[in-house]
Write a protein that holds these residues in place. Structure first.
Motif, PDB file in Angstrom:
ATOM      1  N   ASN A 150      62.227  49.154  22.396  1.00  0.00           N
ATOM      2  CA  ASN A 150      61.729  49.215  23.771  1.00  0.00           C
ATOM      3  C   ASN A 150      61.169  47.874  24.228  1.00  0.00           C
ATOM      4  O   ASN A 150      61.263  47.515  25.403  1.00  0.00           O
ATOM      5  CB  ASN A 150      60.649  50.289  23.869  1.00  0.00           C
ATOM      6  N   ARG A 192      63.289  45.394  26.341  1.00  0.00           N
ATOM      7  CA  ARG A 192      63.728  45.707  27.709  1.00  0.00           C
ATOM      8  C   ARG A 192      63.444  44.530  28.633  1.00  0.00           C
ATOM      9  O   ARG A 192      62.344  43.965  28.634  1.00  0.00           O
ATOM     10  CB  ARG A 192      63.015  46.945  28.246  1.00  0.00           C
ATOM     11  N   ASN A 215      65.814  54.274  23.291  1.00  0.00           N
ATOM     12  CA  ASN A 215      65.250  52.982  23.674  1.00  0.00           C
ATOM     13  C   ASN A 215      66.262  51.854  23.520  1.00  0.00           C
ATOM     14  O   ASN A 215      66.303  50.927  24.341  1.00  0.00           O
ATOM     15  CB  ASN A 215      63.991  52.694  22.861  1.00  0.00           C
ATOM     16  N   THR A 224      59.577  51.437  19.175  1.00  0.00           N
ATOM     17  CA  THR A 224      58.743  50.533  19.962  1.00  0.00           C
ATOM     18  C   THR A 224      59.364  49.138  20.019  1.00  0.00           C
ATOM     19  O   THR A 224      59.350  48.484  21.070  1.00  0.00           O
ATOM     20  CB  THR A 224      57.330  50.458  19.364  1.00  0.00           C
ATOM     21  N   THR A 276      67.541  49.581  26.656  1.00  0.00           N
ATOM     22  CA  THR A 276      67.482  48.119  26.581  1.00  0.00           C
ATOM     23  C   THR A 276      68.841  47.516  26.919  1.00  0.00           C
ATOM     24  O   THR A 276      68.945  46.548  27.681  1.00  0.00           O
ATOM     25  CB  THR A 276      67.036  47.693  25.171  1.00  0.00           C
ATOM     26  N   ASP A 309      56.089  43.729  25.185  1.00  0.00           N
ATOM     27  CA  ASP A 309      57.261  44.074  25.993  1.00  0.00           C
ATOM     28  C   ASP A 309      57.675  42.877  26.845  1.00  0.00           C
ATOM     29  O   ASP A 309      56.866  42.322  27.606  1.00  0.00           O
ATOM     30  CB  ASP A 309      56.972  45.256  26.913  1.00  0.00           C
TER      31      ASP A 309
END
Length: 593
Positions: free
Chosen positions: A529, A532, A560, A526, A564, A505
């Protein structure tokens, strides 16, 4: 008639199986639910289940787990299911032997051909007449399950389950195996998608299908002896039309114009309204992190009826409206408000912590990570004195003062090894390493949690030892790390479970982008995400476009991608405001000069 409900964790099978039992009883049918309200009827089966779920049994292998689960189902079959069928009653099960084939064969990778004979032995001829597969996107199921735990106030120190340690990839593989079983035996399996319809609508479809099957078998509403030939009767159930409807809807949506990243927020907002009507708690949970006008309108609508869910939806928000809502909800949902607090210094944060410390001193102490201010120590002292030592220790993560080390030694003397290990979160240095080495045999999972952000030889060695047995915790401990060992673990596990991608991340280096692009179709939610906090430049925009084009119909993927995009533009606006403020200050200074 024997009806079995199957599905991954968080699919809704337990809820639907209980609803069906209640409806059939109301209609006059004699019903035995082998796992009423989530509890197995056989005490011995319950004991075996606890053994297989216990996360402390890291050494348990896939075959051992399989045989223990098989023993649990065999016991249920012997003392609950078969006798009820012999009495002519309708039997409902929440999981049966199909779950063991899906978990061990699909999830753990043991060849199914090696498992089938053992399942036949455990069944002894008793197989369901109808298997209801409650099917759901694993990402959505994970949200449902996580929110359920948060709303129920599950203890933060609860160890979780062995399955949970395996990470999100396990449910993906288990679901695929369930679908394969259903395709091989369409006359027995009924696939019931649980994503776009209300539970009431699903219940009506299910009850209608079951009543049709009962009538076809001549099952009367008054109990009668079915005779031994009916105990193991197989087949007869047709596949539900809803499965085909669900597939057609996906094919139709595939023909629509693909979403662009900038359209994701409005598309998510459009999906959220109908979801709020069906599952308000889930809709509010999916709002976590969203700070736009539409999100706050929905929160205001739900404020009085769903205070806990509204509070939890404020996670990561640091805007004036979020602080106003927290203050409003503090007395009604204190622990949810505490969970929502951003870890940044803010006057409202201190005010809320002080306000809540009288009502919930333990949970307040648990959120004081990295806080060494005198105010924080006063709150810790209050919580310790009122019997909340465990939560005080949990809130010492990142605190390296003499007072903190004194409390850790007190925690050891009190037998709170797991909480002491949690208190070491992110701490480096000889003293922290020595305490980890002292605790690792007793509470290895908590010790590995505490290594997040560390690249010490001890942390690296522990991860390599535990990565196959507890991949979820190990991979999450890599968050933000860019050393060679961390990349090796991510790259080795990226095809197995999503947590390998969770740990990148916000990273923007070449290896992070290579992982995103290689696994965008396996873990699209995922990957979206993981962007972000990064600017949505040409590379990020192109990746989000591909993800939305291929997986945009999946709610969590859309959510997600939307978040973002919102955060990226929130950061741009904040940067522009800082520049404007600096320019205004500069102009003012020049004018004064």
């Amino acid at each position: 008639m024997f009806i079995d409900f199957e599905g991954i964790d968080g699919s809704g099978k337990t809820t639907l199986s209980n609803r069906l039992a209640e409806r059939l009883r109301a209609l006059g049918y004699p019903v035995v639910h082998a796992r009423e309200k989530g509890e197995l009827k056989s005490a011995l089966a319950r004991n075996v289940r606890e053994l297989t779920r216990d996360a402390r049994h890291l050494e348990m292998g896939a075959r051992t787990e399989f045989f223990l689960n098989l023993a649990r189902d065999a016991q249920q079959r012997e003392v609950v299911i078969a006798p009820a069928l012999a009495r002519g009653e309708v039997v409902i099960a929440d999981r049966y032997l199909y779950s063991q084939l899906a978990l061990t064969g699909g999830g753990r990778g043991v060849p199914t051909s090696m498992l089938a004979a053992a399942c036949e032995l455990a069944a002894d001829g008793v197989w369901p007449d109808l298997v209801v597969l409650v099917d759901v996107d694993p990402d959505l199921a994970r949200w449902r399950k996580r929110l359920g735990k948060l709303v129920a106030g599950k203890a933060p120190m609860a160890p979780g389950s062995r399955k949970g340690l395996s990470g999100g990839g396990l449910n993906v593989r288990v679901r695929q195996h369930f679908l394969e079983q259903a395709r091989r035996d369409p006359d027995r399996w009924l696939i019931l998608p649980n994503e776009s319809d209300s539970l009431d609508a699903l219940e009506e479809r299910l009850v209608a299908r079951v009543l049709e099957a009962l009538a076809a078998r001549g099952v009367a509403r008054a109990a009668s002896d079915p005779g031994p030939g009916n105990i193991a009767r197989k087949g007869g159930a047709r596949k539900v039309s809803g499965a085909g409807t669900h597939r057609r809807a996906r094919l139709e949506s595939a023909g629509a114009e693909p979403l662009r990243p900038e359209q994701a927020p409005s598309a998510f907002e459009a999906r959220l309204g109908p979801l709020f009507d069906r599952e308000p708690g889930l809709a509010l949970g999916l709002l976590a992190g969203f700070g736009g006008p539409a999100a706050f309108r929905l929160r205001s609508v739900a404020l009085e009826r769903h205070p806990v869910h509204v509070a939890l939806s404020l996670v990561d928000l640091n805007c004036p409206l979020s602080w106003e809502l927290r203050a409003h909800l503090a007395s009604r949902a204190p622990e949810a408000v505490l969970r929502s607090l951003p870890p940044v210094p803010h006057p409202e944060r201190h005010a809320l912590l002080g306000q809540l410390s009288d009502a919930v001193p333990g949970p307040v102490a648990a959120v004081l990570l990295q806080d060494e201010a005198p105010f924080a120590w006063r709150l810790r002292e209050r919580a310790w004195e009122t019997g909340h030592a465990e939560q005080v220790l949990m809130g010492l993560g990142g605190v390296d003062s003499p007072e903190a080390w004194s409390l850790r030694e007190d925690g050891i003397r009190l037998g709170l090894a797991a909480a002491v290990a949690r208190s070491l979160l992110g701490l480096d240095g000889p003293r922290a390493e020595a305490l980890r080495e002292r605790l690792v045999e007793e509470v290895p999972l908590e010790v590995v949690r505490s290594t997040r952000g560390l690249t010490t030889p001890f942390a690296t060695g522990l991860r390599e030892t535990l990565v196959r047995r507890a991949p979820k915790l190990v991979l999450r401990s890599l968050t933000g790390l860019t050393d060679a060992s961390s990349w090796r673990l991510r790259e080795a596990m990226a095809g197995v479970t999503k947590e390998a991608l969770d740990s990148i991340d916000g990273l923007s280096c070449g290896r992070a982008w290579a992982l995103r692009e290689a696994h965008q179709d396996r873990w699209p939610a995922t990957i979206a995400n993981s962007l972000r906090g990064l600017p949505v430049d040409h590379r990020a925009d192109r990746l989000l476009r591909r993800i939305l084009e291929r997986h945009g119909e999946r709610l969590v993927v859309l959510r997600n991608a939307a978040l973002t995009w919102e955060i990226a533009h929130r950061n741009v606006r904040a940067s522009q405001e800082r520049v404007a403020a600096a320019n205004a200050l500069s102009v003012g200074t020049e004018t004064q000069a």
